[in-house]
Design a protein around this motif. Structure first.
Motif, PDB file in Angstrom:
ATOM      1  N   LEU A   1       0.816  -1.208   0.000  1.00 36.07           N
ATOM      2  CA  LEU A   1       0.000   0.000   0.000  1.00 36.07           C
ATOM      3  C   LEU A   1       0.850   1.258   0.000  1.00 36.07           C
ATOM      4  CD1 LEU A   1      -2.752  -1.201   2.472  1.00 36.07           C
ATOM      5  CD2 LEU A   1      -2.922  -0.999  -0.009  1.00 36.07           C
ATOM      6  N   ALA A   2       1.974   1.229   0.706  1.00 40.24           N
ATOM      7  CA  ALA A   2       2.864   2.395   0.712  1.00 40.24           C
ATOM      8  C   ALA A   2       3.400   2.669  -0.688  1.00 40.24           C
ATOM      9  CB  ALA A   2       4.014   2.169   1.688  1.00 40.24           C
TER      10      ALA A   2
ATOM     11  N   SER B   1       5.260   3.614  -6.846  1.00 38.91           N
ATOM     12  CA  SER B   1       6.456   2.810  -7.124  1.00 38.91           C
ATOM     13  C   SER B   1       6.220   1.306  -7.050  1.00 38.91           C
ATOM     14  CB  SER B   1       7.574   3.183  -6.138  1.00 38.91           C
ATOM     15  OG  SER B   1       7.226   2.806  -4.807  1.00 38.91           O
ATOM     16  N   LEU B   2       4.977   0.893  -6.759  1.00 39.30           N
ATOM     17  CA  LEU B   2       4.690  -0.541  -6.653  1.00 39.30           C
ATOM     18  C   LEU B   2       5.017  -1.235  -7.975  1.00 39.30           C
ATOM     19  CD1 LEU B   2       3.355  -2.822  -4.890  1.00 39.30           C
ATOM     20  CD2 LEU B   2       1.231  -2.296  -6.101  1.00 39.30           C
ATOM     21  N   PRO B   3       5.807  -2.312  -7.945  1.00 33.83           N
ATOM     22  CA  PRO B   3       6.121  -3.016  -9.185  1.00 33.83           C
ATOM     23  C   PRO B   3       4.861  -3.497  -9.898  1.00 33.83           C
ATOM     24  CG  PRO B   3       7.563  -3.759  -7.413  1.00 33.83           C
ATOM     25  CD  PRO B   3       6.498  -2.897  -6.782  1.00 33.83           C
ATOM     26  N   PRO B   4       4.760  -3.279 -11.186  1.00 36.20           N
ATOM     27  CA  PRO B   4       3.572  -3.746 -11.912  1.00 36.20           C
ATOM     28  C   PRO B   4       3.282  -5.227 -11.704  1.00 36.20           C
ATOM     29  CG  PRO B   4       4.857  -2.271 -13.292  1.00 36.20           C
ATOM     30  CD  PRO B   4       5.687  -2.525 -12.064  1.00 36.20           C
TER      31      PRO B   4
ATOM     32  N   ASP C   1      -0.221  -8.780   1.526  1.00 33.87           N
ATOM     33  CA  ASP C   1       1.132  -9.308   1.706  1.00 33.87           C
ATOM     34  C   ASP C   1       1.447 -10.339   0.634  1.00 33.87           C
ATOM     35  OD1 ASP C   1       3.619  -9.804   3.430  1.00 33.87           O
ATOM     36  OD2 ASP C   1       2.694 -11.801   3.407  1.00 33.87           O
ATOM     37  N   SER C   2       0.479 -11.190   0.347  1.00 39.90           N
ATOM     38  CA  SER C   2       0.654 -12.217  -0.681  1.00 39.90           C
ATOM     39  C   SER C   2       0.880 -11.586  -2.050  1.00 39.90           C
ATOM     40  CB  SER C   2      -0.582 -13.119  -0.716  1.00 39.90           C
ATOM     41  OG  SER C   2      -0.500 -14.059  -1.761  1.00 39.90           O
ATOM     42  N   ALA C   3       0.137 -10.532  -2.352  1.00 38.08           N
ATOM     43  CA  ALA C   3       0.286  -9.856  -3.644  1.00 38.08           C
ATOM     44  C   ALA C   3       1.652  -9.184  -3.748  1.00 38.08           C
ATOM     45  CB  ALA C   3      -0.819  -8.828  -3.838  1.00 38.08           C
TER      46      ALA C   3
ATOM     47  N   ASN D   1      -0.363   9.054 -10.888  1.00 36.05           N
ATOM     48  CA  ASN D   1      -0.076   7.773 -10.264  1.00 36.05           C
ATOM     49  C   ASN D   1      -0.701   6.680 -11.116  1.00 36.05           C
ATOM     50  OD1 ASN D   1      -0.249   5.441  -8.492  1.00 36.05           O
ATOM     51  ND2 ASN D   1       0.104   6.829  -6.760  1.00 36.05           N
ATOM     52  N   PRO D   2       0.064   5.640 -11.476  1.00 42.20           N
ATOM     53  CA  PRO D   2      -0.507   4.572 -12.311  1.00 42.20           C
ATOM     54  C   PRO D   2      -1.652   3.826 -11.628  1.00 42.20           C
ATOM     55  CG  PRO D   2       1.646   3.935 -11.464  1.00 42.20           C
ATOM     56  CD  PRO D   2       1.486   5.389 -11.169  1.00 42.20           C
TER      57      PRO D   2
END
Length: 220
Positions: free
Chosen positions: A24-25, A31-34, A210-212, A154-155
């Protein structure tokens, strides 16, 4: 203090853990990897299909017209959101029909949907709707928290806006009211069972993200 206010306070440490999730951060700052979001959105599509069924069962079991209307509408919206996933996020993140067809629930997804299905099949209506509530309330809290700090552009902006939308907040409030109404008519042991169902479902919310983030699948 109402049942919902009490259980919300009780799970405050868990809620903090959810808000501190790296998934979530990084989603908030873009910046979350696609690949992590792709894993999440595929699993969420599978989750929503089962969640819609559970909501439909809650509607059928509801003792009041308000409950029947709210949960039947919720089941419809879950199906509609699943369709939106196909039309927007799947296209944006290069998720093909073949990928969808080949996907299967992760351990976290199967555990969560299986738990909700077990509530629907074997437990009371009161426990069932207490277990349904975290998917509304936790997402509403997460959406609002992220919306206030999200980088723009933001994507993941469309996802953030979905769960910070006032309409979603109003739906959450209505489900909370149904849960509080049910709790107010229940015995002390029944309210304890409702609290357990709520806590368990909220834990699964943490596990799902967390799993994702770690893109977890079956180890063997």
């Amino acid at each position: 203090m109402s049942f919902c206010d009490a259980i919300w306070k009780d799970v405050a440490p868990l809620r903090r853990s959810i808000l501190e999730q790296p998934f979530l951060a990084e989603l908030a700052d873009g910046s979350l990897p696609p690949a992590s979001f792709r894993h999440y959105i595929l699993q969420d599509s599978l989750y929503l299909a089962e969640y819609a069924r559970v909501l439909a069962i809650a509607a059928a079991r509801a003792p009041s017209a308000d409950g029947r209307l709210e949960f039947s509408d919720g089941a419809k919206v879950a199906v509609q959101v699943e369709e939106i996933l196909h039309q927007t996020f799947f296209k944006q993140f290069d998720i093909t029909p073949a990928m969808v067809a080949m996907s299967e629930p992760s351990p976290a997804c199967l555990g969560y949907t299986g738990y909700l299905a077990s509530l629907a099949a074997t437990r009371s209506y009161e426990e069932l709707i207490a277990g349904i509530l975290p998917c509304f309330w936790v997402y509403w809290e997460v959406g609002c928290a992220i919306k206030s700090i999200a980088r723009s552009p933001n994507p993941y902006e469309a996802w953030i806006n979905t769960y910070a939308d006032p309409g979603f907040g109003e739906a959450t409030r209505r489900v909370r009211t149904l849960v509080d109404d049910a709790a107010s008519l229940s015995t002390k042991p029944a309210r304890a069972a409702m609290a357990k169902a709520f806590r368990t479902a909220a834990r699964y919310e943490w596990m799902f993200w967390d799993s994702a983030y770690r893109q977890l699948d079956w180890p063997v």
